[in-house]
Design an enzyme around this catalytic site. Structure first.
Site, mmCIF file in Angstrom:
data_model
loop_
_atom_site.group_PDB
_atom_site.id
_atom_site.type_symbol
_atom_site.label_atom_id
_atom_site.label_comp_id
_atom_site.label_asym_id
_atom_site.label_seq_id
_atom_site.Cartn_x
_atom_site.Cartn_y
_atom_site.Cartn_z
ATOM 1 C CG HIS A 196 56.761 62.459 70.069
ATOM 2 N ND1 HIS A 196 55.860 63.263 70.720
ATOM 3 C CD2 HIS A 196 56.661 61.238 70.669
ATOM 4 C CE1 HIS A 196 55.253 62.573 71.682
ATOM 5 N NE2 HIS A 196 55.724 61.346 71.657
HETATM 6 C C1 BDR Z 1 60.396 62.339 72.816
HETATM 7 O O1 BDR Z 1 60.862 61.394 73.774
HETATM 8 C C2 BDR Z 1 61.189 60.179 73.144
HETATM 9 O O2 BDR Z 1 60.616 59.106 73.826
HETATM 10 C C3 BDR Z 1 60.730 60.274 71.718
HETATM 11 O O3 BDR Z 1 61.651 59.619 70.865
HETATM 12 C C4 BDR Z 1 60.685 61.754 71.446
HETATM 13 O O4 BDR Z 1 61.926 62.240 70.999
HETATM 14 C C5 BDR Z 1 58.936 62.624 73.090
HETATM 15 O O5 BDR Z 1 58.767 63.140 74.373
#
Ligand code: BDR
Ligand code: CA
Length: 310
Positions: A240
């Site tokens: 992400h």
């Molecule tokens: C986001 O949530 C976190 O677990 C990850 O680092 C990312 O920023 C994805 O939904």
């Protein structure tokens, strides 16, 4: 002149990769890293951010601890994805570089006041608590922020933490509402795009072949991949947070739309939902560039090429 950025983060393996990508890129000057509670509690995110800087050989980077809980709610964490430490994978040594004494929120305010208006980009890749707190405490800084490029939200992919909400927005919806209503130029990397930036065996093996940094990155993705592959039945896991940094390096990797995005803060059922007017069915004014697609092959090529420099 490199673009000045502040990374606001809750590492998190994918946060860690975003930090490495930024530190490996001469187009960017990381003025500081501000930590927030999110994937794991603040004490751990502030340790993890420094471990990552040291892995990159960058003990000079200023790391600040910020808010330890959301504006109006109890903290929700995600050890079930990221492990007990938030950075499970190859064990990194305890950091030797110090945490800065100032609070992350004061660093944000002081830096935005000291730098030329419009010259600093904020890159929030965790819950938006630090950014919203800074905006509330010092409203004059809002007009001085050049751009905010954040990871959060979802539209077509809907939620990953509830059926309606993505984790970063869900954890602190009140903070997200402040940021989305701030009037600052926003670029949003929702799950719709990050779920197209999937790890695959060849992509991970390319990291592993790079040496120490690549081996650590591969161990991180190996760790959190298991959870996502089981959940989604996908080939790999979404990386992400590095999408935000990749946008700053090469926006031609992405496509999206400038639309209106509002945050749900009241409904029990859809709390933290990013209500994205993708089809323009309201007259609400656009407030964000909402990214929808990515050239994943070029994204991984860029990431691999940059990690190789560390
Ligand atoms: C986001 O949530 C976190 O677990 C990850 O680092 C990312 O920023 C994805 O939904
Ligand atoms: Ca994150």
């Amino acid at each position: 002149m490199p673009r000045k950025i502040i990374i606001d983060t809750d590492p998190g393996q994918d946060d860690a990769v975003a930090i490495l990508l930024a530190l490996a890129s001469p187009e960017l000057e990381v003025l500081g890293i501000t930590c927030v509670a999110g994937n794991v509690p603040l004490a751990l995110t502030a340790i993890n951010a420094r471990k990552v800087c040291e892995l990159a050989g960058r003990r000079d980077v200023k790391v600040f601890a910020g808010c330890d809980r959301p504006l109006a709610r109890a903290l929700v964490t995600a050890e079930y994805v990221h492990g007990k430490t938030g950075l499970d994978g190859i064990d990194l040594p305890a950091p030797e570089m110090p945490l800065q004494k100032a609070h992350a929120v004061d660093f944000l305010i002081d830096t935005l006041r000291a730098e030329a208006p419009g010259s600093v980009t904020l890159v929030p890749i965790g819950p938006l608590t630090n950014i919203a707190t800074a905006m509330r405490k010092a409203p004059d800084i809002v007009a001085r922020i050049g751009q905010i490029v954040l990871m959060g939200g979802a539209y077509f992919e809907v939620g990953n933490v509830t059926p309606a909400a993505e984790f970063n927005i869900y954890v602190d919806p009140e903070a997200a509402e402040i940021v989305f209503k701030s009037g600052v130029d926003l670029v949003v990397m929702p799950l719709d795009v990050t779920h197209k930036a999937l790890t695959t065996r060849p992509r991970i093996e390319a990291f592993r072949a790079l040496g120490r940094v690549g081996e650590v990155v591969a161990s991180w993705t190996d760790f959190f991949e298991r959870f996502d592959m089981e959940k989604y039945g996908s080939e790999g896991a979404p990386l992400h947070d590095p999408c935000t940094i990749a946008w700053l390096l090469d926006p031609s990797l992405f496509t999206g739309r400038r639309i209106n995005v509002e945050i749900e803060t009241r409904s029990e059922l859809t709390l933290g939902m990013t209500v994205a007017d993708w089809w323009g069915v309201t007259t609400r004014a656009p407030n964000a560039y909402f990214v929808g697609d990515i050239d994943a092959d070029r994204f991984y090529a860029l990431l691999t090429e940059r990690l190789a420099r560390l």
